[in-house]
Design an enzyme around this catalytic site. Sequence first.
Site, mmCIF file in Angstrom:
data_model
loop_
_atom_site.group_PDB
_atom_site.id
_atom_site.type_symbol
_atom_site.label_atom_id
_atom_site.label_comp_id
_atom_site.label_asym_id
_atom_site.label_seq_id
_atom_site.Cartn_x
_atom_site.Cartn_y
_atom_site.Cartn_z
ATOM 1 N N ASP A 1 0.681 -1.171 0.206
ATOM 2 C CA ASP A 1 0.010 -0.123 -0.287
ATOM 3 C C ASP A 1 0.700 1.075 0.303
ATOM 4 O O ASP A 1 2.237 0.966 0.946
ATOM 5 C CB ASP A 1 -1.112 0.048 1.560
ATOM 6 C CG ASP A 1 -2.123 1.150 1.364
ATOM 7 O OD1 ASP A 1 -2.545 1.148 -0.131
ATOM 8 O OD2 ASP A 1 -2.482 1.518 2.301
ATOM 9 N N ASN B 1 -10.631 -2.440 -4.528
ATOM 10 C CA ASN B 1 -10.222 -1.504 -5.388
ATOM 11 C C ASN B 1 -10.642 -1.401 -6.711
ATOM 12 O O ASN B 1 -11.014 -0.178 -7.619
ATOM 13 C CB ASN B 1 -8.506 -2.097 -6.021
ATOM 14 C CG ASN B 1 -8.525 -2.015 -4.288
ATOM 15 O OD1 ASN B 1 -6.909 -2.201 -4.237
ATOM 16 N ND2 ASN B 1 -8.073 -0.963 -3.479
HETATM 17 C C1 IPE Z 1 -4.687 -2.746 0.228
HETATM 18 O O1 IPE Z 1 -4.811 -1.138 -0.323
HETATM 19 C C2 IPE Z 1 -5.219 -3.377 -0.987
HETATM 20 C C3 IPE Z 1 -4.265 -3.163 -1.972
HETATM 21 C C4 IPE Z 1 -2.645 -2.833 -1.534
HETATM 22 C C5 IPE Z 1 -4.562 -3.828 -3.233
HETATM 23 P P1 IPE Z 1 -6.120 0.183 -0.178
HETATM 24 O O2 IPE Z 1 -5.564 1.405 -0.426
HETATM 25 O O3 IPE Z 1 -6.859 0.080 -1.059
HETATM 26 O O4 IPE Z 1 -6.678 -0.029 1.159
HETATM 27 P P2 IPE Z 1 -8.365 1.338 2.297
HETATM 28 O O5 IPE Z 1 -8.695 1.311 1.158
HETATM 29 O O6 IPE Z 1 -6.707 2.344 3.001
HETATM 30 O O7 IPE Z 1 -8.378 0.166 3.352
HETATM 31 C C1 IPE Z 2 -1.161 -0.113 -3.258
HETATM 32 O O1 IPE Z 2 -1.901 1.802 -3.610
HETATM 33 C C2 IPE Z 2 -1.558 0.062 -4.922
HETATM 34 C C3 IPE Z 2 -3.784 -0.392 -5.049
HETATM 35 C C4 IPE Z 2 -4.298 -0.373 -3.953
HETATM 36 C C5 IPE Z 2 -3.256 -0.947 -5.503
HETATM 37 P P1 IPE Z 2 -2.688 2.896 -3.143
HETATM 38 O O2 IPE Z 2 -3.250 2.890 -5.017
HETATM 39 O O3 IPE Z 2 -3.653 2.081 -2.247
HETATM 40 O O4 IPE Z 2 -1.827 3.808 -2.704
HETATM 41 P P2 IPE Z 2 -2.553 4.743 -2.039
HETATM 42 O O5 IPE Z 2 -2.521 4.191 -0.248
HETATM 43 O O6 IPE Z 2 -3.518 5.557 -2.669
HETATM 44 O O7 IPE Z 2 -1.182 6.372 -1.451
HETATM 45 MG MG MG Z 3 -3.776 2.741 -0.602
#
Ligand code: IPE
Ligand code: IPE
Ligand code: MG
Length: 233
Positions: free
Chosen positions: A18, A66
């Site tokens: 993340d 996502n």
């Molecule tokens: C978790 O991250 C999913 C992945 C890293 C693929 P998110 O960014 O989706 O999680 P939340 O929304 O902060 O809980």
């Molecule tokens: C994790 O990074 C990757 C996916 C969830 C696809 P994020 O896209 O959630 O990045 P942040 O949390 O917004 O920084």
């Molecule tokens: Mg994230």
Amino acid sequence: MRIKLPANLPAHIAIIMDGNGRWAARRGLPRKAGHAVGSENFRTIATFCRDIGIRYLTVYALSTENARSRPPGEVEGIYTLLRKYLDESLQKMARDRIRLKFFGDLSPLPPDIRALIDKTEEVSRQYTGFQTNICLHYGGRDEILRAVRSMINAKPDTVDEAAFSARLDTAGIPDPDLCIRTGGESRLSNFLLWQLAYAELYYTKTLWPGFSAKELTSVLTDFSRRNRRYGGL
Ligand code: IPE
Ligand code: IPE
Ligand code: MG
């Protein structure tokens, strides 16, 4: 880089990768730039895990939430990176020697990506030393429901933990010993809900594109000092 590793390494590491978007935003870049660097970092970390003798690595790359809740353009951008990753993996297969598996409900993925996934899984099946599992369109609750549906006609007394585990995407793979989440949040976000029952959890503020082999080494040292009691004394 000189790296001092602890003796008792986890057999299976899970990572919630993340923080890609914030990594990019801090540099004034579009979110997709964070995903691009994050995907390269994934290759670096997976190779490092292989080299130090980890048996399984399972990473969260795209959740069911996502795919449902992000702008279509961002999800498309992630698919584009996935195509690139799969193409490169197929090209480098003989050198990398990594068994690749994909977990999640892959049915909503574009057909060309599904074909690349099938090919990658098939060709990499011959490598038995180190396995990487990439969770795509993955949700822990969705995985549990898929397992329940597949057992719905089973005799109730045959439904035990082993039989249920064998219906999950992780069938045949030991549960993760350690789950690392980058990006500063302390939550599971629907990742491996069944399998993480006794995993050691480690949260770091480092954003995924900046998570290095050096930091992973210090996480492994922290892990090696933990006392896993599994409910005992
Ligand atoms: C978790 O991250 C999913 C992945 C890293 C693929 P998110 O960014 O989706 O999680 P939340 O929304 O902060 O809980
Ligand atoms: C994790 O990074 C990757 C996916 C969830 C696809 P994020 O896209 O959630 O990045 P942040 O949390 O917004 O920084
Ligand atoms: Mg994230």
